[in-house]
Design an enzyme around this catalytic site. Structure first.
Site, PDB file in Angstrom:
ATOM      1  N   GLU A 303      17.959 -21.191  22.355  1.00 19.94           N
ATOM      2  CA  GLU A 303      16.599 -21.324  22.877  1.00 19.94           C
ATOM      3  C   GLU A 303      15.937 -22.615  22.413  1.00 19.94           C
ATOM      4  O   GLU A 303      14.782 -22.628  22.007  1.00 19.94           O
ATOM      5  CB  GLU A 303      15.737 -20.123  22.446  1.00 19.94           C
ATOM      6  N   ARG A 336      22.054 -16.039  12.676  1.00 16.63           N
ATOM      7  CA  ARG A 336      21.828 -15.195  13.855  1.00 16.63           C
ATOM      8  C   ARG A 336      22.818 -15.477  14.982  1.00 16.63           C
ATOM      9  O   ARG A 336      23.159 -16.635  15.259  1.00 16.63           O
ATOM     10  CB  ARG A 336      20.405 -15.389  14.380  1.00 16.63           C
ATOM     11  N   LYS A 372      21.708  -8.835  17.241  1.00 18.18           N
ATOM     12  CA  LYS A 372      20.713  -7.907  17.790  1.00 18.18           C
ATOM     13  C   LYS A 372      21.391  -6.612  18.222  1.00 18.18           C
ATOM     14  O   LYS A 372      22.576  -6.603  18.533  1.00 18.18           O
ATOM     15  CB  LYS A 372      19.976  -8.552  18.966  1.00 18.18           C
ATOM     16  N   ASP A 377      18.320  -8.715  24.655  1.00 14.07           N
ATOM     17  CA  ASP A 377      17.173  -9.112  23.844  1.00 14.07           C
ATOM     18  C   ASP A 377      16.179  -7.974  23.629  1.00 14.07           C
ATOM     19  O   ASP A 377      15.093  -8.008  24.204  1.00 14.07           O
ATOM     20  CB  ASP A 377      16.466 -10.290  24.539  1.00 14.07           C
ATOM     21  N   GLU A 399      20.162  -6.484  13.821  1.00 16.61           N
ATOM     22  CA  GLU A 399      18.749  -6.866  13.889  1.00 16.61           C
ATOM     23  C   GLU A 399      18.073  -6.017  14.956  1.00 16.61           C
ATOM     24  O   GLU A 399      18.527  -5.978  16.103  1.00 16.61           O
ATOM     25  CB  GLU A 399      18.640  -8.353  14.256  1.00 16.61           C
ATOM     26  N   GLU A 405       7.544  -6.041  21.292  1.00 16.15           N
ATOM     27  CA  GLU A 405       7.407  -7.064  22.328  1.00 16.15           C
ATOM     28  C   GLU A 405       7.746  -6.526  23.708  1.00 16.15           C
ATOM     29  O   GLU A 405       7.101  -6.873  24.695  1.00 16.15           O
ATOM     30  CB  GLU A 405       8.339  -8.242  21.979  1.00 16.15           C
ATOM     31  N   HIS A 528      14.622  -6.500  31.469  1.00 14.39           N
ATOM     32  CA  HIS A 528      13.935  -7.787  31.582  1.00 14.39           C
ATOM     33  C   HIS A 528      13.131  -7.957  32.870  1.00 14.39           C
ATOM     34  O   HIS A 528      13.167  -9.010  33.516  1.00 14.39           O
ATOM     35  CB  HIS A 528      14.924  -8.947  31.420  1.00 14.39           C
TER      36      HIS A 528
HETATM   37  C1  BDP Z   1      12.884 -13.160  21.973  1.00 16.21           C
HETATM   38  C2  BDP Z   1      11.438 -13.499  21.744  1.00 16.21           C
HETATM   39  C3  BDP Z   1      11.260 -14.854  21.123  1.00 16.21           C
HETATM   40  C4  BDP Z   1      12.171 -14.986  19.904  1.00 16.21           C
HETATM   41  C5  BDP Z   1      13.591 -14.660  20.277  1.00 16.21           C
HETATM   42  C6  BDP Z   1      14.519 -14.635  19.075  1.00 16.21           C
HETATM   43  O1  BDP Z   1      10.768 -13.465  22.974  1.00 16.21           O
HETATM   44  O2  BDP Z   1       9.899 -15.007  20.781  1.00 16.21           O
HETATM   45  O3  BDP Z   1      12.083 -16.266  19.369  1.00 16.21           O
HETATM   46  O4  BDP Z   1      13.653 -13.379  20.835  1.00 16.21           O
HETATM   47  O5  BDP Z   1      14.894 -13.534  18.676  1.00 16.21           O
HETATM   48  O6  BDP Z   1      12.955 -11.803  22.281  1.00 16.21           O
HETATM   49  O7  BDP Z   1      14.887 -15.668  18.564  1.00 16.21           O
END
Ligand code: BDP
Length: 709
Positions: A303, A336, A372, A377, A399, A405, A528
């Protein structure tokens, strides 16, 4: 007359109302007085708390027992000497404890024995451990037993945590903004640190210790390099000192390019000796201030974050370089696996596995890969992440996102225990049937752990809502014991938070609550469908974002014929990342669980579901079921009026009303959109959405909280 009423009011205030107004600040550590008979029984078995060691966690344990038992019994329980009813606490360093010969071997630093016994003819309760922090955990266990209305005169408990690293990940920025935070600002008041030690820091640590959390990553994974400057390290040092007596270590998220940003180097290449030397010096500097500093959490090459990928290096090369810097001090790297890259066309659900699985066995011993719970996500429902079980030579930690969120923010009542239990109990079939995700996490011989993205902030109730406290609580309990059951945890939390007599009705609300969110947001494996950026509210129609895999239409792929993401061998073959038995089961729409159907399959709207309904009718039915469950929760909660203190009752009631409205919004918007996309009429008897699709599409909430920035 008015005067008489005034007197009645006053008497009622004294006798009928709860002892004082409650706003949730006390969490599950309320220590309210028990009913008389119970209080008497506890008081007889808790006349004083005896210790003969001065280690800070033992002192803290004594203080907490005195505070808790005094509140619960309504009588002063003080530090005392050995007599009938004494609670004797200590480690094996205390000759008195050592002489008891309790079964402490194999319990490590954090385990404890809690036992009713006789010393010198006196009936006492012993809390014994190998190290001070174990005593603290034992003290909180004793308090939990009392708080949940159980007796303490015949105790024989031996326990230890099953995972080593039980950490909260705070996504807190240096300016106190919390990414994905719905509970106010960051607890860490950097501006006033280190000069001002907010008492909340201690209460935060107490709460964590009470559920076995032993680490806090203080800052956002999208990390500011400033965190590594001396100005911030002085403040981190202060927090570490406040947390230490409670068994909590601090960790920092680090930005991989920090050597450039704060170190003045021209590169952050992990194989460049100058870079490695910079990190070594930084680790030395941190450990000189904080000898028990836990280590680094790293989001890299994901990201838009910098990482080893920028230099053509692997995640293992990046992680191992940092690990080498921390190793002399006993620190760890939590690296991560949440990676997906903009230049890769591969199904996003596959990318972490594709990048990490080939690195199995290549990570240094003090690295643990943080995965995760699911492959996309933190969605309301995902299958477990395919990396669990697929990296047998690499320590993996799970995680989860405690902050909601993707489950309605703070106002939606959604107890996440069942979601995590579902992930932890999933059978990976690797290396063989029956090896659950929990088993993978507990893998002996290396680092183990679980991380939760924290949901706490400056709100008086800490978590943004009374019920979100349960998610913080459940995270700690599950990290301590990944095989713990969500309903048993809910029961303890409810008894401690609302009173033992309310556990049944409160648990009855909590247990179906996560499924309700799944139903009214994205049932049957959809995922999503959120509005852009802040993820507040529905946006299944969104198709204009720069990256294909940021768009909800990428995930549901609905058209005239059908809906769902084909992740079978004919599609992206994400299912092929699971063990063959699962790949086969989930790869066939007839044997895949319906709850994950549209995650793995693109199927016809007319597909016959197990209920006998068509997929379209089933989908609409699930949306309706979700809204109905919220309405039921409203009724259940209303029935508790008068049994719960008015302030907390009122807050929850109002939040449920918000949730009800937003559940309806989700349901209506999604049904309107899918009806148009599929070209189908609503099934008979279904209430049409309140507005036309355009209305929902036009909703804008640019200031919804928590957005990344
Ligand atoms: C996403 C979130 C974002 C986080 C990202 C992460 O929207 O804000 O930075 O995960 O886990 O779900 O790095």
């Amino acid at each position: 007359m008015a005067r008489t009423l005034g007197w009645i009011g006053l008497l009622c205030a004294l006798w009928c109302a709860p002892a004082r107004a409650e706003d949730g600040y006390d969490l599950w550590l309320r220590y309210q007085r028990l009913p008389a008979a119970q209080a008497d029984r506890v008081a007889a078995a808790a006349t004083g708390v005896v210790r003969d060691e001065d280690a800070a966690p033992v002192v803290a344990a004594q203080g907490e027992l005195v505070r808790g038992l005094s509140g619960l019994t309504g009588r002063p329980v003080a530090a005392g000497s050995i007599g009938d009813g004494a609670i004797v606490i200590g480690t094996v360093r205390s000759p008195r404890i050592a002489a008891l010969g309790l079964p402490l071997s194999g319990l490590g630093r954090e385990g404890f024995v809690l036992r009713s016994m006789t010393i010198g003819g006196r009936r006492v309760t012993v809390i014994a451990a190998n190290a001070p922090v174990g005593v603290l955990y034992g003290a909180f266990r004793l308090l939990r037993i009392v708080q949940t209305g159980r007796a303490i005169d015949r105790l024989a408990i031996v326990d230890r945590p099953r995972l080593q690293l039980r950490v909260l990940n705070h996504w807190d920025n240096p300016d106190r903004y919390v990414e994905r935070g719905y509970a106010g600002q960051s607890l860490w008041d950097w501006q006033k640190l280190p000069g001002f030690a907010d008492p909340r820091y201690t209460d935060y640590a107490r709460a964590n210790a009470s559920i076995g959390i032993n680490g806090a990553v203080l800052n956002n994974v999208n990390a500011s390099p400033d965190m590594l400057t001396p100005a911030f390290l002085t403040r981190v040092e202060k927090l570490a000192a406040i947390f230490r007596p409670w068994g909590i270590r601090v960790y920092l998220s680090v930005r991989f390019s920090s050597p450039i940003e704060v170190g003045g180097l021209t590169t952050a290449d992990p194989l460049d000796p100058k870079v490695a030397a910079w990190w070594r010096a930084k680790a030395d500097e941190i450990h000189a201030r904080i000898p028990d500093f836990g280590g680094f959490l790293v989001k890299a090459s994901s990201e838009g974050q910098p990482g080893p990928g920028d230099y053509g290096r692997t995640h293992a090369q990046g992680a191992n370089m940092l690990a080498a810097a921390l190793k002399p001090h006993g620190g760890v790297v939590m690296w991560r696996a949440f990676v997906y890259a903009h230049d890769k066309p591969e199904d996003r659900a596959k990318q972490a596995y594709s990048e990490f699985q080939p690195l199995d066995g290549k990570f240094a011993g003090n690295v643990i890969v943080q995965v995760k719970n699911g492959p996309i996500d933190f969605q309301p429902r995902e299958p477990f992440h395919p990396l669990f079980g697929a990296m047998p030579r690499t320590p993996l930690m799970m995680e989860v996102q405690v902050t909601k969120e993707y489950l309605g923010f703070a106002t939606h009542l959604a107890y996440l225990g069942p979601m995590w239990e579902e992930a932890l109990r999933s059978d990976t079939f690797r290396p063989r049937r029956g090896t659950t995700v929990a088993d993978v996490l507990e893998r002996p011989g290396g680092l183990t752990g679980m991380a939760g993205v924290a949901n706490v902030g400056t709100d008086r109730n800490w978590s943004g809502s009374q019920f979100d406290q349960a998610n913080w609580y459940a995270f700690g309990r599950m990290a301590w014991d990944p095989d713990a059951r969500a309903d048993a945890i809910a029961r303890d939390w409810a008894a401690m938070t609302w009173g033992p007599g309310l556990a049944d009705p409160v648990v009855a609300m909590m247990m179906p609550s996560r499924q309700a969110v799944v139903d009214y947001m994205m049932p049957l494996g959809l995922h999503h469908l959120f509005a852009t950026g802040h993820h507040y509210g529905p946006g299944p129609w969104v198709d204009d974002l720069a990256r294909a895999d940021w768009n909800p239409v990428y995930y549901h792929k609905a058209d005239r014929q059908g809906i769902g993401f084909d992740r079978t061998a004919r599609g992206s073959d994400a299912v092929g990342q699971y063990a063959p038995v699962l790949a086969k089961r989930w790869g066939d729409p007839d044997t895949a669980p319906e709850d994950l159907l549209l995650w793995f399959h693109h199927v016809s709207w007319d597909r016959r579901m197990r209920s006998g309904r068509t997929l379209w009718a089933e989908l609409v039915g699930r949306y309706d079921r979700g809204v109905a469950t919220v309405a039921a929760m409203q009724r259940q909660w209303a029935a508790l009026a008068g049994q719960v203190d008015p302030q907390r009752h009122g807050e929850v009631a109002q939040f449920l009303t918000i949730q009800r409205g937003e559940a309806q919004w989700w349901r209506d918007a999604c049904i309107a959109y899918f009806a148009e996309t599929s070209g189908r009429a609503l099934p008979d008897g279904v209430v049409p959405p309140a507005h036309p699709l355009q209305w929902y599409k036009a909703v804008r909430t640019p200031h919804a909280p928590g957005n990344g920035r």
